[in-house]
Design a protein around this motif. Structure first.
Motif, mmCIF file in Angstrom:
data_model
loop_
_atom_site.group_PDB
_atom_site.id
_atom_site.type_symbol
_atom_site.label_atom_id
_atom_site.label_comp_id
_atom_site.label_asym_id
_atom_site.label_seq_id
_atom_site.Cartn_x
_atom_site.Cartn_y
_atom_site.Cartn_z
ATOM 1 N N LYS A 6 22.685 -25.999 -32.206
ATOM 2 C CA LYS A 6 21.380 -26.584 -31.904
ATOM 3 C C LYS A 6 21.550 -28.094 -31.771
ATOM 4 O O LYS A 6 22.479 -28.668 -32.330
ATOM 5 C CB LYS A 6 20.373 -26.273 -33.005
ATOM 6 C CG LYS A 6 19.972 -24.799 -33.039
ATOM 7 C CD LYS A 6 18.802 -24.564 -33.929
ATOM 8 C CE LYS A 6 18.404 -23.095 -33.888
ATOM 9 N NZ LYS A 6 17.193 -22.855 -34.658
ATOM 10 N N CYS A 7 20.642 -28.704 -31.045
ATOM 11 C CA CYS A 7 20.631 -30.154 -30.880
ATOM 12 C C CYS A 7 19.529 -30.725 -31.767
ATOM 13 O O CYS A 7 18.361 -30.385 -31.594
ATOM 14 C CB CYS A 7 20.387 -30.527 -29.428
ATOM 15 S SG CYS A 7 20.338 -32.314 -29.166
ATOM 16 N N PHE A 16 17.683 -48.057 -38.391
ATOM 17 C CA PHE A 16 17.827 -46.967 -39.354
ATOM 18 C C PHE A 16 18.704 -45.810 -38.853
ATOM 19 O O PHE A 16 18.821 -44.790 -39.520
ATOM 20 C CB PHE A 16 16.452 -46.432 -39.766
ATOM 21 C CG PHE A 16 15.685 -47.392 -40.620
ATOM 22 C CD1 PHE A 16 15.858 -47.406 -41.990
ATOM 23 C CD2 PHE A 16 14.809 -48.305 -40.056
ATOM 24 C CE1 PHE A 16 15.166 -48.303 -42.788
ATOM 25 C CE2 PHE A 16 14.112 -49.204 -40.839
ATOM 26 C CZ PHE A 16 14.282 -49.205 -42.212
ATOM 27 N N SER A 17 19.312 -45.955 -37.696
ATOM 28 C CA SER A 17 20.120 -44.863 -37.148
ATOM 29 C C SER A 17 21.357 -44.580 -37.997
ATOM 30 O O SER A 17 21.743 -43.417 -38.154
ATOM 31 C CB SER A 17 20.521 -45.157 -35.702
ATOM 32 O OG SER A 17 21.273 -46.357 -35.631
ATOM 33 N N GLU A 18 21.980 -45.605 -38.544
ATOM 34 C CA GLU A 18 23.169 -45.380 -39.381
ATOM 35 C C GLU A 18 22.809 -44.601 -40.639
ATOM 36 O O GLU A 18 23.556 -43.719 -41.073
ATOM 37 C CB GLU A 18 23.838 -46.709 -39.748
ATOM 38 C CG GLU A 18 24.530 -47.381 -38.582
ATOM 39 C CD GLU A 18 25.693 -46.588 -38.010
ATOM 40 O OE1 GLU A 18 26.405 -45.902 -38.774
ATOM 41 O OE2 GLU A 18 25.870 -46.641 -36.779
ATOM 42 N N GLN A 19 21.662 -44.906 -41.218
ATOM 43 C CA GLN A 19 21.200 -44.176 -42.395
ATOM 44 C C GLN A 19 20.978 -42.697 -42.039
ATOM 45 O O GLN A 19 21.363 -41.801 -42.785
ATOM 46 C CB GLN A 19 19.907 -44.792 -42.931
ATOM 47 C CG GLN A 19 19.380 -44.114 -44.174
ATOM 48 C CD GLN A 19 18.127 -44.794 -44.701
ATOM 49 O OE1 GLN A 19 17.851 -45.953 -44.410
ATOM 50 N NE2 GLN A 19 17.365 -44.068 -45.484
ATOM 51 N N ALA A 20 20.368 -42.454 -40.890
ATOM 52 C CA ALA A 20 20.143 -41.081 -40.436
ATOM 53 C C ALA A 20 21.474 -40.367 -40.223
ATOM 54 O O ALA A 20 21.652 -39.221 -40.646
ATOM 55 C CB ALA A 20 19.314 -41.075 -39.160
ATOM 56 N N MET A 21 22.426 -41.052 -39.593
ATOM 57 C CA MET A 21 23.724 -40.427 -39.318
ATOM 58 C C MET A 21 24.491 -40.163 -40.601
ATOM 59 O O MET A 21 25.099 -39.101 -40.760
ATOM 60 C CB MET A 21 24.536 -41.338 -38.381
ATOM 61 C CG MET A 21 25.719 -40.656 -37.729
ATOM 62 S SD MET A 21 25.256 -39.341 -36.600
ATOM 63 C CE MET A 21 25.751 -37.918 -37.537
ATOM 64 N N ALA A 29 26.961 -32.363 -40.751
ATOM 65 C CA ALA A 29 27.176 -32.753 -39.349
ATOM 66 C C ALA A 29 28.508 -33.486 -39.228
ATOM 67 O O ALA A 29 28.943 -34.166 -40.161
ATOM 68 C CB ALA A 29 26.043 -33.647 -38.858
ATOM 69 N N LYS A 30 29.150 -33.344 -38.078
ATOM 70 C CA LYS A 30 30.444 -34.001 -37.876
ATOM 71 C C LYS A 30 30.322 -35.337 -37.168
ATOM 72 O O LYS A 30 31.223 -36.153 -37.215
ATOM 73 C CB LYS A 30 31.373 -33.069 -37.103
ATOM 74 C CG LYS A 30 31.731 -31.848 -37.921
ATOM 75 C CD LYS A 30 32.788 -31.033 -37.264
ATOM 76 C CE LYS A 30 33.119 -29.856 -38.166
ATOM 77 N NZ LYS A 30 34.115 -29.001 -37.604
ATOM 78 N N GLY A 31 29.213 -35.577 -36.502
ATOM 79 C CA GLY A 31 29.026 -36.838 -35.787
ATOM 80 C C GLY A 31 27.777 -36.762 -34.946
ATOM 81 O O GLY A 31 27.028 -35.785 -35.012
ATOM 82 N N GLY A 32 27.551 -37.784 -34.173
ATOM 83 C CA GLY A 32 26.361 -37.818 -33.337
ATOM 84 C C GLY A 32 26.418 -38.960 -32.344
ATOM 85 O O GLY A 32 27.397 -39.710 -32.296
ATOM 86 N N VAL A 60 18.877 -40.528 -32.756
ATOM 87 C CA VAL A 60 20.160 -39.979 -33.172
ATOM 88 C C VAL A 60 20.204 -38.542 -32.670
ATOM 89 O O VAL A 60 19.340 -37.732 -33.004
ATOM 90 C CB VAL A 60 20.318 -40.030 -34.708
ATOM 91 C CG1 VAL A 60 21.646 -39.444 -35.122
ATOM 92 C CG2 VAL A 60 20.171 -41.452 -35.216
ATOM 93 N N MET A 61 21.199 -38.246 -31.856
ATOM 94 C CA MET A 61 21.357 -36.916 -31.275
ATOM 95 C C MET A 61 22.586 -36.265 -31.898
ATOM 96 O O MET A 61 23.683 -36.826 -31.857
ATOM 97 C CB MET A 61 21.523 -37.040 -29.754
ATOM 98 C CG MET A 61 21.568 -35.730 -29.041
ATOM 99 S SD MET A 61 21.508 -35.905 -27.225
ATOM 100 C CE MET A 61 22.845 -37.027 -26.906
ATOM 101 N N ILE A 62 22.379 -35.094 -32.493
ATOM 102 C CA ILE A 62 23.452 -34.412 -33.221
ATOM 103 C C ILE A 62 23.554 -32.980 -32.722
ATOM 104 O O ILE A 62 22.566 -32.242 -32.724
ATOM 105 C CB ILE A 62 23.146 -34.397 -34.734
ATOM 106 C CG1 ILE A 62 22.982 -35.821 -35.261
ATOM 107 C CG2 ILE A 62 24.218 -33.633 -35.493
ATOM 108 C CD1 ILE A 62 22.267 -35.899 -36.591
#
Length: 112
Positions: A6-7, A16-21, A29-32, A60-62
């Motif tokens: 799933k995406c 705040f993207s680094e916090q989300a990642m 998750a392995k990355g994004g 952030v897309m994972i």
């Protein structure tokens, strides 16, 4: 081609993207991929909800295995949800097929 992914998209205030990642990685998750965006909302909605919306957003897309999605979404809600400064939302979309993951392994299996 692989199935069972799933995406996940998490939309957060700028910065705040680094916090989300980091949260997503801690949940499996392995990355994004991080994209820049711009949000919009009507002034009436801002007044009604008594909030101020920052127009600058990060997305952030994972791509994650389907069995990890619930844990990642719950982690994101706690870390970057609407009750935090990140003012984030996250959701998952179905992915029908994926290529390019474990590509080296797939090539070996095809040759055998």
């Amino acid at each position: 081609m692989k199935k069972g992914y799933k995406c996940i998209l998490a939309i957060v205030n700028n910065g705040f993207s680094e916090q989300a990642m980091d949260t997503a990685k801690a949940c499996g998750a392995k990355g994004g991929t991080i994209l820049q965006g711009r949000g919009t909302i009507s002034k009436d909605a801002e007044k009604f909800f008594n909030i101020s919306i920052s127009p600058e957003k990060e997305i952030v897309m994972i791509l994650a295995k389907a069995d990890l999605v619930d844990a990642i979404l719950k982690g994101l809600y706690a870390s970057i949800g609407t009750a935090t400064q990140a003012q984030g939302i996250a959701f998952a979309l179905p992915v029908d097929e994926v290529v390019g993951l474990d590509q080296e392994k797939e090539v070996k299996e095809t040759k055998e």
